[in-house]
Each structure stands twice: as structure tokens, then as C-alpha cells.
Design a protein around this motif. Structure first.
Motif, PDB file in Angstrom:
ATOM      1  N   GLU A  61       0.839  -1.206   0.000  1.00 10.30           N
ATOM      2  CA  GLU A  61       0.000   0.000   0.000  1.00 10.30           C
ATOM      3  C   GLU A  61       0.869   1.249   0.000  1.00 10.30           C
TER       4      GLU A  61
ATOM      5  N   ARG B 132       1.376   4.234  -2.898  1.00 10.54           N
ATOM      6  CA  ARG B 132       1.306   5.673  -2.581  1.00 10.54           C
ATOM      7  C   ARG B 132       2.555   6.394  -3.084  1.00 10.54           C
TER       8      ARG B 132
ATOM      9  N   ASP C 116       2.227   6.909  -6.800  1.00  9.21           N
ATOM     10  CA  ASP C 116       1.306   8.022  -7.057  1.00  9.21           C
ATOM     11  C   ASP C 116       1.967   9.371  -6.777  1.00  9.21           C
TER      12      ASP C 116
END
Length: 300
Positions: free
Chosen positions: A26, A30, A33
Motif C-alpha cells: 500500500e 502511494r 502516485d
């Protein structure tokens, strides 16, 4: 994605771990991104900064797949497939190619080092076996050996040899390597503190640790240079030297992961033998981060 025209800032992305030292996918998504939103031009996974040497094959492939899927063709993804074993580097290169990376980073053999001819065949064997662009990696401080000019001259002519990540810190070597730069063979700095000097030698950009925490700054510095604003690019380089030096006040990637944790982007977790940094270095790092506005002074 075709990486033929890749230039600018390629982040050597960290591999975030959870407190139990398992891969934090996760957090990795991130980070991807974060880079896509801040102009990073390409992502290198499974490099030195990614702690691949402490990861299993399964983890390597899962991390590469995660990044490739998250990027979804928007920028090139390069996979680090180096090993001190030629057969292992071949196997890993073919595996990452199958997973969909756009290029590979292949390093000189470390620990056992080899002689000049052995180094040539170690790298050339991968170039012969794959069908994606490859970046040769010269970092003698880590490997104990360098890509000689003779080998660079031979290897740079290979159709799958796309470029060189030059991380010796030796400007004289970089100038020699620049003699082989062409439309088909590109030079990238592997040292964040001398990006602009290598750009002046015909370099195309940087494969960067610094970009993990300041992706827009590193991207913009390269854009300024490429747009002819030499003084502006140089000033950005000089203004960030203390931050860059603080990122290497202990062995990479310890400080950069501490920085990312201070910025709230990952958990500060490493695979042994890497260990959290000493307080003196941490204080220097936090002060540099605050000075560049990446954390608040209160959080130091």
C-alpha cells in the motif's frame, strides 16, 4: 512503454517495509502516485535503494509487478536485475522482462569482481539474452570493480545497451564515458551531488536517491538544464547540496527511508543488516529537510 526518449529524473525508489519487515505494498503504491503527481520521469525498482539484496525472488517480482501495474504505462519502469552471478543476473533479467518492465539496470559483478574480460561477458550475456533496453551500472564503491573504457566502448555498441548509470563520483571517468554518448547510448548521473556537471558532459538526467523525497525539484532541475537555463539548474543543485549530503551521511538507503518516514510517506523499517541511523546523522538530516521545507521545524 518505449523508454527510448527517457530523460530527466528517474527515481531509484525505496521498497517500503512494514514494522514486521514485510513489503508494504500500500505504501509502495502511494509512493508511485506521489512520483506520478510530481513529474518524475521514470522509476527504477529493485536497485540499491530498493534493498533488493535482502529480498527474495518472489518479493522482487511482486514489487516489480506492483509498480508496473500502478504506473500503467504512464512513465517507464526499469528493473534492477544485477547479481554477482552471471547466471543469476540472466535469470532475473528474463523474469523481470516477462513481468513487463520497460528496461533493466545491470551491475558489474560484486564481491567476486572478476577481471576485465569477465566483466565484459557478464554484462554482454544479459544484453544478448533480453529484448528490452539495458542501463549498465558503474558503481565501484559498492562493487569493487569498474567498467573499463575498453569495455564501455565495446558494450555501448550493443543494440540493447541503452545507457550508463555512472556512480563512481569521478568526473574524469564520467568525461571519458561521455565520449560514447550517442542517440542510442545515454549517460545518467548516479550521484545526486553532481547531476549538473554530468548534464554538462552530455548526460540525459539522473537516477536519483534524492528524488525519493523531492521529485518535483529534481525533475525541475533537469528541465531547467534541458531548456537552456544553465544558471537556474546549477543554483538548484547548489541550494540542495546539504540535503543531498545528509541523505548520504550514512549508507544508502538508511537516511532516505528515515526522511520519507519523517515526511509521513512510509514506516521507517529496514531489512538487516541495515539499521536505523544514529542520532547525530538523524539531527543533521531533519535539519536539512526542514531547511528545504520538506518537514516542519517542529517535527525535527
Amino acid at each position: 512503454m518505449d523508454m527510448t526518449g527517457l530523460s530527466g529524473s528517474v527515481v531509484a525508489i525505496v521498497t517500503p517495509f512494514k514494522e514486521d519487515r514485510g513489503v508494504d505494498f500500500e505504501a509502495l503504491e502511494r509512493l508511485v502516485d506521489f512520483h506520478l503527481a510530481n513529474g518524475t520521469d521514470g522509476i527504477l525498482v529493485l536497485g540499491t535503494t530498493g534493498e533488493s539484496s535482502t529480498m527474495t525472488d518472489r518479493e522482487d517480482y511482486e514489487v516489480a509487478t506492483c509498480v508496473v501495474d500502478r504506473v500503467a504505462g504512464r512513465i517507464p519502469v526499469i528493473g534492477g536485475s544485477g547479481s554477482n552471478s552471471t547466471d543469476e543476473s540472466l535469470r532475473k533479467s528474463l523474469g523481470l522482462q516477462k513481468l513487463g518492465v520497460d528496461g533493466l539496470l545491470i551491475i558489474t559483478p560484486y564481491y567476486n569482481k572478476s577481471n576485465e574480460e569477465g566483466i565484459y561477458h557478464h554484462l554482454n550475456s544479459v544484453l544478448d539474452a533480453v529484448n528490452v533496453p539495458c542501463v549498465l551500472y558503474n558503481i565501484p564503491g559498492r562493487t569493487g570493480c569498474s567498467i573499463s573504457e575498453k569495455n564501455l566502448a565495446r558494450l555501448s555498441r550493443h543494440p540493447n545497451a541503452w545507457g550508463l548509470k555512472e556512480a563512481s563520483g569521478n568526473i574524469a571517468y564520467a568525461a571519458t564515458a561521455a565520449r560514447y554518448v550517442s542517440e542510442d547510448f545515454h549517460l545518467f548521473s548516479g550521484n545526486d551531488d553532481i547531476v549538473v556537471p554530468l548534464l554538462s558532459l552530455g548526460g540525459s538526467g539522473v537516477i536519483s536517491v534524492w528524488a525519493n523525497i523531492a521529485p518535483k525539484t529534481v525533475h525541475d532541475m533537469c528541465v531547467r538544464w534541458q531548456g537552456g537555463d544553465v544558471r537556474g539548474a546549477l543554483q538548484m543543485q547548489l541550494d540542495n547540496l546539504e540535503l543531498i549530503h545528509s541523505l548520504f551521511c550514512e549508507v544508502n538507503p538508511i537516511p532516505v527511508k528515515a526522511a520519507l518516514a519523517a515526511m509521513g510517506l512510509i514506516t521507517e523499517s529496514y531489512r538487516p543488516p541495515l539499521w536505523p541511523m544514529a542520532q547525530t546523522g538523524r539531527e543533521r538530516l531533519y535539519e536539512a529537510l526542514a531547511d528545504r521545507g520538506l518537514i516542519s521545524a517542529e517535527s525535527e
